[in-house]
Design an enzyme around this catalytic site. Structure first.
Site, PDB file in Angstrom:
ATOM      1  CD  GLU A   1      -2.151  -7.787   2.821  1.00 25.03           C
ATOM      2  OE1 GLU A   1      -1.856  -6.601   2.563  1.00 25.03           O
ATOM      3  OE2 GLU A   1      -2.910  -8.113   3.749  1.00 25.03           O
TER       4      GLU A   1
ATOM      5  CB  ALA B   1      -0.891  -0.013   1.231  1.00 21.89           C
TER       6      ALA B   1
ATOM      7  CD  GLU C   1       1.511  -5.505   5.578  1.00 22.09           C
ATOM      8  OE1 GLU C   1       2.376  -6.345   5.908  1.00 22.09           O
ATOM      9  OE2 GLU C   1       0.846  -5.594   4.530  1.00 22.09           O
TER      10      GLU C   1
ATOM     11  N   GLY D   1       0.942  -5.090   1.056  1.00 25.54           N
ATOM     12  CA  GLY D   1      -0.181  -5.218   0.131  1.00 25.54           C
ATOM     13  C   GLY D   1       0.233  -5.864  -1.182  1.00 25.54           C
TER      14      GLY D   1
END
Ligand code: 3HC
Length: 704
Positions: A110, A68, A130, A107
């Protein structure tokens, strides 16, 4: 320029059977809004196109995706979110293959876990870091990774935040293949094989087998997490990671993902995550010089020379060897050299005993460290780091010699922690190549590297020192020449206050307890005992200054742990500080002798006096342009002195408390104690008057 949007392109390969979706959002494919929208559109097209039989998702050589976009956190969310993209992947009725090269983190990882297959280039790094931002993987990572890697490995990867190499990821079951050869072509070949095999699609969310051991043994998660949680020192994110993984085991996938999302939101709004995200960017800013001309390149460093085989010199040499750089240690006499090299070997042996180093690795590193008593070896170094006693005469004498012997263009650095680097540079004919490289003890462990910019230091020298810092795993921060530079200069203010608190009524263990409760790993007095009280005593004597209590302790032969007593006493062979009535007696008597009327001092006052005077000094440092930004000071305190990460560093913390409150308390303590250094700094007053925080200050050049 991509054909979907500026950062995403879609290509049709193999007669249209394979749709290749390329992400190119430099530098590291952070999944910002443009990339997410582009992915949604490209996936939509690939899904609708009947000719497409398989989809490849690929990034750049540097990064599949680093996750992200951290700079978007805390701002209003813009659809589509990352989870929306992963939901699209889940709904795909044709196989999607994530082709991972470079970094596949957070992310980005992910996103790959949402695909049906994952292949990686050799050396790709895959992980969910994270937790290091005070967060947890919030786009299904805590639910999908345990389904692929098993709960134990997932706990390790998610709670440590450390990425794994592609080869390990294959072993863990996270990816399906490591592809050697031209990566893109190999990924296409893999997709062809997938099409040919025509197997039913396997969605990670539907896999259950690897959860079975944790379902049968509810304590398995706790056992796997125990050590890592201890390392997390009370921060909320590691615990929340464990809770989210627990939900993966105990709840159906969708419920588990809801739990993950709720925990993620809690963390996102936590002060700790805000602080850790501040630190992420602060760390990267601390090496950016606003006046650095474009095009300045660091010099290549193939070999280092360290002068002095004492504790610092040995630690610095280890730092180079640990990252594969050959290093020479120069000492004046053979006995001192042998002692120094023995200490280095002993440090490695301790690491092996603790299980943090493999024995062959020790041999490899020791082979990179070569001692000599021949000063002419200075000529071998692309960088020469002097780490001898803190005496100006001695250092100047050495630098004259270094100047005579070092190869042209070598970087010449002093590891001084207090002395004027400009004066050291002045004795050489090449002051532009000279700067300070201030390592922190133990130098092989502590990550901070203060790079001291002297008045004639060239940009090339600064760029080289920064590059060396990164090369050997340090966090560099550039500072100016002043007494103690940034870190020790602020520490001195805390030390003065700690001593004053003892005279006014507190005891060492009261002060240490408050500092520990604040989140430091150690209080100032236990720290003093560990470092040795005689060091400061000798410096004070040389400078003609006094520290009432510490002087009395040293006069009584209480030098700290090494003599079995200091501010505390120590049982034989133990490092645990034990409060000592003898010390209390010395303190009470010294207070009385100096005319203090002792009073009870609460934890709140102790905490304020252990932090606010440092913030005040930080403001003076900024005023004098000895640091480029307030956030550089935060980096220095977190990586060099154990300031609690969840509080973001002293200047960030000050902004959270509010500068007006800090100014008022400092003014109060200045008045109550008569201590001049507590008087609020002019910059602090100015910011309060303008209702601003330290974060609002523009970056400035270091004064030289
Ligand atoms: N978001 C925004 N910017 C990022 C970023 C990210 N995720 N990752 C890196 N950047 C920026 C850096 O700030 C830096 O910017 P700058 O050049 O302006 O200073 C630039 O990209 C290059 O980064 P580095 O200097 O760190 O480059 P390196 O090559 O040394 O390291 C890296 C690359 C290992 C990818 C490192 O940047 C990194 O660790 N990035 C963060 C990874 C991460 O924590 N991802 C998780 C994000 S949170 C998330 O995904 C939530 C999700 O679960 C919902």
């Amino acid at each position: 320029m991509g054909n979907i949007n500026a950062v995403v392109h879609l290509e049709h390969l193999e007669g249209g059977q394979i749709a290749l979706i390329g992400m190119d959002n430099p530098p590291v494919n952070a999944l910002g809004h443009a990339l997410r929208s582009g992915l949604a559109a490209a996936l939509g097209q690939a899904r609708a196109d009947r000719a497409v039989k398989a989809v490849i998702l690929i990034g750049t050589e540097r990064a599949f995706s680093a996750g992200a976009d951290i700079s978007e956190f805390g701002k209003p969310r813009q659809a589509p979110g990352l989870i929306d993209i992963i939901d699209l992947l889940d709904a795909m009725e044709k196989p999607v293959i994530a082709a991972l090269s470079g970094q596949a983190l957070g992310g980005g990882c992910e996103l790959a876990l949402g695909c049906h297959y994952r292949v990686a280039a050799p050396g790709a790094r895959i992980g969910l870091p994270e937790v290091k931002l005070g967060l947890l993987p919030g786009a299904g990572g805590t639910q999908r990774l345990p389904r692929l890697a098993g709960v134990e490995r997932a706990v390790h990867i998610i709670v440590s935040g450390d990425p794994v190499a592609a080869e390990q990821a294959l072993h863990d079951g996270i990816i399906d293949a490591v592809l050697s050869g031209p990566f893109r072509a190999e990924a296409v070949a893999f997709a062809r094989r997938v099409i040919a095999a025509a197997k039913p699609l396997r969605r990670v969310r539907d896999i259950d087998e690897k959860l079975a051991p944790a379902k049968a043994d509810p304590k398995l998660i706790d056992r796997a997490a125990e050590k890592l949680l201890r390392r997390g020192r009370g921060l909320p994110a590691p615990k929340a990671c464990v809770e989210a993984i627990r939900a993966a085991v105990s709840l159906p996938f969708d419920e588990g993902q809801k739990r993950e999302a709720a925990l993620f939101m809690e963390l996102l709004n936590s002060p700790e995550s805000k602080a850790q995200r501040h630190l992420f960017f602060a760390e990267r800013e601390a090496v950016k010089l606003p006046d650095m001309p474009g095009g300045v390149k660091p010099k290549r460093i193939a070999r280092a020379v360290v002068i002095g085989a004492g504790t610092m010199g040995g630690g610095i040499a280890m730092s180079f060897a640990n990252f594969g750089v050959p290093v020479r240690i120069i000492e004046t006499d053979r006995a001192a050299l042998t002692r120094g090299l023995d200490r280095v070997a002993e440090n490695y042996r301790i690491a092996i005993a603790r299980g943090s180093l493999a024995a062959p690795e020790m041999e490899r590193r020791m082979a990179l460290i070569e001692g000599t008593v021949d000063f002419a070896a200075v000529a071998e170094g692309d960088v020469v780091i002097e780490a001898v006693f803190e005496e100006m005469d001695l250092k100047q004498k050495l630098f004259r010699e270094i100047d005579r012997l070092a190869k042209p263009g070598a970087l010449l650095a002093s590891n001084t922690s207090t002395l004027d680097v400009t004066k050291i540079a002045a004795v050489t004919k090449r002051p532009e190549d000279v700067l300070g490289m201030h390592f922190f003890s133990p130098a092989n462990v502590m990550r901070l590297l203060e790079i001291v910019r002297a008045s004639k230091t060239s940009f090339e020298a600064l760029a080289t020192a920064i590059a060396i810092g990164k090369q050997i795993g340090k966090i560099p921060a550039v500072v100016g020449v002043c007494d103690g530079f940034v870190g020790n200069r602020m520490l001195a203010r805390r030390t003065t206050q700690a001593e004053m608190l003892l005279l006014e009524g507190a005891l060492p263990w009261d002060v240490d307890a408050a500092v520990l409760a604040f989140g430091f790993p150690m209080g100032p007095f236990a720290m003093g005992d560990l470092a040795g009280l005689d060091v400061g005593w000798r410096i004070r004597k040389a400078r003609g200054v006094k520290a009432a209590i510490s002087d009395v302790l040293c006069e009584a032969g209480r030098f700290g742990q090494k003599t079995g007593s200091g501010y505390y006493r120590y049982e034989a062979g133990s490092r645990t500080p034990v409060p000592d009535p003898e010390v209390e007696k010395i303190i009470v008597e010294t207070s009385a002798r100096l005319g203090f009327k002792r009073r009870t001092i609460g934890a709140e006052e102790i905490t304020e006096r252990m932090t606010y005077p440092m913030i005040n000094e930080g403001a003076r440092i900024l005023e004098e342009r000895m640091a480029m930004r307030a956030s550089d000071i935060d980096v220095i305190w977190i990586y060099g002195y154990g300031w609690p990460v969840g509080r973001g560093g002293p200047m960030f913390y000050a902004d959270q408390i509010g500068l007006a409150a800090i100014r008022d308390r400092l003014a109060h303590y200045a008045q109550a104690t008569g201590e001049a250094t507590l008087k609020p700094a002019a910059l602090l007053e100015k910011l309060v008057a303008e209702n601003r925080g330290f974060a609002s200050l523009p970056v400035q050049t270091i004064a030289t």
